[in-house]
Design an enzyme around this catalytic site. Structure first.
Site, short mmCIF file in Angstrom:
data_model
loop_
_atom_site.label_atom_id
_atom_site.label_comp_id
_atom_site.label_asym_id
_atom_site.label_seq_id
_atom_site.Cartn_x
_atom_site.Cartn_y
_atom_site.Cartn_z
N HIS A 122 -5.07 -6.54 -0.50
CA HIS A 122 -6.28 -6.70 -0.97
C HIS A 122 -6.38 -6.32 -2.42
CE1 HIS A 122 -8.29 -7.33 2.88
NE2 HIS A 122 -7.22 -6.79 3.38
N HIS A 163 -0.30 -8.39 3.90
CA HIS A 163 -1.20 -8.97 2.78
C HIS A 163 -1.91 -7.51 2.22
CE1 HIS A 163 -3.74 -8.84 6.47
NE2 HIS A 163 -4.87 -8.60 5.46
#
Length: 142
Positions: free
Chosen positions: A100, A98
Site C-alpha cells: 500500500h 501487495h
C-alpha cells in the site's frame, strides 16, 4: 484461480490503473485511507513476502520508489506511508503480495486503522491524469 488481484492483472475485473509494466500493476485502492491510496501488486502471484525471490523483489521495490514519488505529486501530498500486511495475522486479506502507498500531509489526522477517504465525482480520473502528467518527467520508470 480465484485471486482478485490476478483477475485485475488479467483484466477480468476493472481497476483504476495508474501504472503497469511487466513486473507490477499499480491501481487505486477501493477502500482508500487517503486520497491517492494505491496498491502495488506484482504480476507474478506470490502469497507473501517470503515467497518472492530477491531479484523480483528488487523490481517491485524499485517501482514502488518511483511510483510513490510521482503519486504524491499527483495528489499534492508531502509524504507517504508504505504498508505491507504480510499474512493473515498481520491483516493480509488477499493472499497475493501487495504494498500500500498511502499519501500523507502534515497534520492530516489519518489513522491507518480507522480512516476512510471518500472520492468526489471525477477525483479518481483527475489523479490518473495528474499521475500520467508527472510520470512523463520520470523517464526511468521502466
Amino acid at each position: 484461480m480465484e485471486c482478485v488481484f490476478c483477475k485485475i492483472i488479467n483484466k477480468e475485473i476493472p481497476a483504476e490503473i495508474l501504472y503497469e509494466d511487466k513486473y507490477v500493476i499499480v491501481f487505486l485502492d477501493i477502500n482508500p485511507i487517503s486520497k491517492g491510496h494505491s496498491l502495488v501488486v506484482p504480476k507474478k502471484h506470490f502469497e507473501s513476502l517470503e515467497d518472492v525471490d530477491d531479484k523480483y523483489l528488487k523490481k517491485i521495490i524499485t517501482r514502488i520508489k518511483k511510483v510513490s514519488s510521482i503519486l504524491i505529486k499527483a495528489v499534492n501530498k508531502e509524504g507517504f506511508n508504505l504498508l505491507l500486511n504480510n499474512k493473515k495475522a498481520a491483516g493480509q486479506f488477499i493472499d497475493h503480495l501487495h504494498f500500500h502507498i498511502i499519501p500523507r500531509s502534515l497534520g492530516d489526522n489519518v489513522n491507518l486503522e480507522n480512516s476512510k477517504y471518500i472520492y468526489s465525482e471525477g477525483e479518481k480520473k483527475e489523479i490518473i491524469k495528474n499521475f500520467k502528467y508527472f510520470k512523463r518527467s520520470k523517464k526511468d520508470l521502466k
